[in-house]
Scaffold this motif. Structure first.
Motif, mmCIF file in Angstrom:
data_model
loop_
_atom_site.group_PDB
_atom_site.id
_atom_site.type_symbol
_atom_site.label_atom_id
_atom_site.label_comp_id
_atom_site.label_asym_id
_atom_site.label_seq_id
_atom_site.Cartn_x
_atom_site.Cartn_y
_atom_site.Cartn_z
ATOM 1 N N ALA A 17 36.066 -11.151 55.428
ATOM 2 C CA ALA A 17 36.774 -9.660 55.188
ATOM 3 C C ALA A 17 36.336 -9.530 53.588
ATOM 4 O O ALA A 17 35.757 -8.385 53.256
ATOM 5 N N THR A 18 36.866 -10.250 53.387
ATOM 6 C CA THR A 18 36.791 -10.530 51.423
ATOM 7 C C THR A 18 35.743 -10.216 50.636
ATOM 8 O O THR A 18 35.261 -9.746 50.015
ATOM 9 N N GLU A 19 34.357 -10.919 51.467
ATOM 10 C CA GLU A 19 33.448 -11.085 51.273
ATOM 11 C C GLU A 19 32.131 -9.947 51.120
ATOM 12 O O GLU A 19 31.618 -9.346 50.417
ATOM 13 N N ALA A 20 32.894 -9.486 53.008
ATOM 14 C CA ALA A 20 32.124 -8.060 52.905
ATOM 15 C C ALA A 20 32.226 -7.236 51.930
ATOM 16 O O ALA A 20 31.731 -6.132 51.573
ATOM 17 N N TRP A 21 33.852 -6.456 51.259
ATOM 18 C CA TRP A 21 34.151 -6.041 50.024
ATOM 19 C C TRP A 21 33.510 -6.792 48.681
ATOM 20 O O TRP A 21 33.120 -5.221 48.256
ATOM 21 N N VAL A 22 33.671 -7.470 48.644
ATOM 22 C CA VAL A 22 32.528 -8.129 47.701
ATOM 23 C C VAL A 22 31.182 -7.564 47.726
ATOM 24 O O VAL A 22 31.025 -7.019 47.042
ATOM 25 N N VAL A 23 30.734 -7.564 48.569
ATOM 26 C CA VAL A 23 29.067 -7.065 48.373
ATOM 27 C C VAL A 23 29.126 -5.969 48.597
ATOM 28 O O VAL A 23 28.186 -5.324 48.208
ATOM 29 N N ALA A 24 30.079 -4.993 49.079
ATOM 30 C CA ALA A 24 30.179 -3.924 48.771
ATOM 31 C C ALA A 24 30.255 -3.283 47.220
ATOM 32 O O ALA A 24 29.789 -2.103 46.601
ATOM 33 N N LEU A 25 31.388 -4.072 46.796
ATOM 34 C CA LEU A 25 30.999 -3.968 45.353
ATOM 35 C C LEU A 25 30.384 -3.046 44.911
ATOM 36 O O LEU A 25 30.499 -2.319 43.599
ATOM 37 N N GLY A 26 29.180 -4.025 45.092
ATOM 38 C CA GLY A 26 28.108 -3.507 43.872
ATOM 39 C C GLY A 26 27.758 -2.030 44.185
ATOM 40 O O GLY A 26 26.809 -1.796 42.710
ATOM 41 N N SER A 27 27.457 -1.533 44.743
ATOM 42 C CA SER A 27 26.801 -0.380 45.267
ATOM 43 C C SER A 27 27.808 1.119 45.114
ATOM 44 O O SER A 27 27.206 2.613 45.580
#
Length: 527
Positions: free
Chosen positions: A208-218
């Protein structure tokens, strides 16, 4: 009324008929329900059900409420019927109680009634449906609960209900929850994006954390700030690398949020990023980076900071020193003693300050010896302040004074003023003979140091010495600080009036006499 209250406490199944007779009494119905509600026997529920057909309005609504609190499934059919009552109070009570039952049939009835309900009634049905969904989820029927939440999320009339639907979906759809929140974070609605960010603590797991880290840049700057803070609160170390990268963002708000978060989720590999951030700025970011270094909980953080003491960049060295001092790393003292003689002034002063916070009696002699080698007045002041703090922590005044006296005997003339000042920091009577001797020294700087030391003494035992200095021509240059110190001690003494009177006899300049009068609480114009 009195008897009903007693039966609430001591009643048994035998009292059900008597209480049932009161359910239709406008004055006593609520107290009868109060007593029956505690009795966990079928007869109590049956009595309440019978009374439903004998009452209306507020009395009926009250009985409905009690049946809902008891989670009486036998009442479901009647409650579904009353959900369409023309009496708004009764219909509202029926909706609430069906929500408390929280089973599939009750939820279905609420959903069916929702489409034909008035706007006011729909609000109550929506709240009841959310309660029913929560009950369904608690009973393991997560698919049914998720369907209700999905309906709210897709088509609710209010933002509050859409948010409730999203929260419900997150708690009932574990596998899809992280991605659902990530998608919501990228949506067009600002409030929805930010609400989604606030929910990330509900979803466990590294994936789950990884999914939000990916979203961080956008995300926008404001949303990145919120998500970084939320990731910090979440405490998952798998986000540390992405957060460390954000410490170099172009926007200062993002950088500070990343620094704060890194202090919560980072490990030893994060130390350099935080130290670099602290060394690169001189504003709020530095304070945030320093606070993060102080709060890092990884076991090897201290070892990494110790390694950075040998870094080639002065800023890295200095911030590592600050961090070690803030973390109370007393095993860094040996390295700090070495850096206290560094060629770079900034490193040297930082090490001296840190020694004041960390050194103990084991390093007492080394500290005093280093103070005696200080070449500039600024370095001497730094050592005096640092060692003074160390003396306070060490507590043994006499031992501190003896260490200074031993160094004083062999110190060069240029170091003696600083050592005399240190005797004042120890505040031990053992140091007074050396201080008094220094008052008569040929070296002006030594005399001034002795006078200043007595002026800063913590108790009135040196009052006589200060009084004598007020008229000593050799100490004319120190008269102002001596008078200030004397008046301070006078205010703390048992006989302040006498001390002020003695001072008045020895000072003649207008400003000095005004200072004495002010100590007495008088003014120059007082009679």
């Amino acid at each position: 009324r009195f008897l009903c209250r007693q039966l609430r406490v001591i009643g048994t199944e035998k009292c059900v008929p008597s209480l049932a007779n009161l359910l239709t009494d406008p004055q006593l119905s609520h107290l009868a329900r109060y007593a029956l509600g505690r009795l966990q026997v079928p007869a109590a529920s049956e009595a309440l059900l019978v009374a439903l057909d004998k009452t209306s309005g507020d009395l009926q609504a009250g009985i409905i409420d009690t049946l809902g609190n008891r989670k009486c499934t036998a009442a479901r059919g009647k409650l579904i019927e009353l959900l369409r009552s023309s009496d708004g109070i009764v219909a509202k009570a029926a909706a609430i109680s069906l929500g408390r039952l929280g089973d599939s049939d009750s939820a279905a009835a609420l959903q069916e009634a929702r489409s034909a309900a008035s706007e006011t009634q729909r609000v109550e049905i929506d709240n009841a449906l959310l309660n029913a969904a929560e009950q369904l989820a608690a009973n393991g029927r997560t698919r049914e609960a998720a369907a209700i939440y999905q309906d709210f999320y897709d088509s609710a009339d209010t933002q509050q209900m859409r948010f409730a639907g999203l929260r419900g979906l997150v708690t009932t759809q574990n596998e899809q929850a992280a991605q659902r929140l990530a998608d919501a974070m990228r949506g067009d609605d600002v409030a929805s994006r930010r609400y989604a960010i606030s929910l990330i603590g509900l979803v466990p797991g590294r994936q789950a954390t990884e999914a939000w880290v990916v979203a961080l840049g956008s995300l926008s700057v404001d949303d990145r700030v919120l998500l970084l803070r939320a990731l910090g609160v979440r405490g998952d170390g798998s986000a540390a690398e992405a957060i460390a990268k954000a410490t170099k963002d172009d926007d200062p708000r993002v950088r500070m949020a990343a620094l704060e978060a890194l202090g919560k989720v980072g490990d030893a590999s994060s130390v350099l990023s935080l130290v670099q951030a602290a060394a690169a700025t001189d504003n709020m970011e530095r304070n945030v980076a320093r606070a993060a270094l102080r709060s890092l909980s990884a076991a090897d953080t201290k070892d990494r900071l110790l390694q950075l003491l040998d870094h080639a960049e002065v800023g890295i060295q200095v911030e590592s020193i600050h961090a070690l001092a803030a973390r109370g790393a007393d095993d860094a003292v040996d390295a700090l003693l070495r850096l206290a003689t560094a060629a770079d002034t900034t490193v040297r002063r930082a090490a001296v300050e840190a020694l004041g916070a960390l050194a103990d009696q084991r390093q007492l002699d080394a500290l005093v010896a280093l103070a005696a080698t200080a070449e500039t007045a600024e370095d001497q002041e730094a050592w005096i302040e640092a060692i003074g703090k160390a003396f306070v922590r060490m507590g043994d005044q006499a031992k501190c004074a003896r260490a200074v006296l031993a160094e004083l005997e062999k110190a060069p003339k240029t170091a003696r003023p600083a050592l005399i000042r240190l005797l004042g920091k120890s505040a031990s009577p053992e140091g007074l003979p050396a201080i008094r001797a220094a008052l008569k020294a040929e070296l002006p700087g030594l005399r001034q140091a002795a006078a200043r030391t007595l002026a800063e003494w913590p108790d009135a035992t040196v009052g006589g010495d200060l009084l004598a200095l007020l008229t000593d021509r050799q100490h004319a240059e120190s008269k102002e600080i001596v008078l200030e110190g004397y008046l301070r001690l006078a205010a703390l003494s048992d006989e302040p009036g006498s001390m002020y009177a003695q001072a008045m006899k020895r000072v003649h300049e207008v400003n000095d006499r005004k200072a004495v009068l002010e100590g007495l609480g008088l003014s120059a114009e007082s009679p």
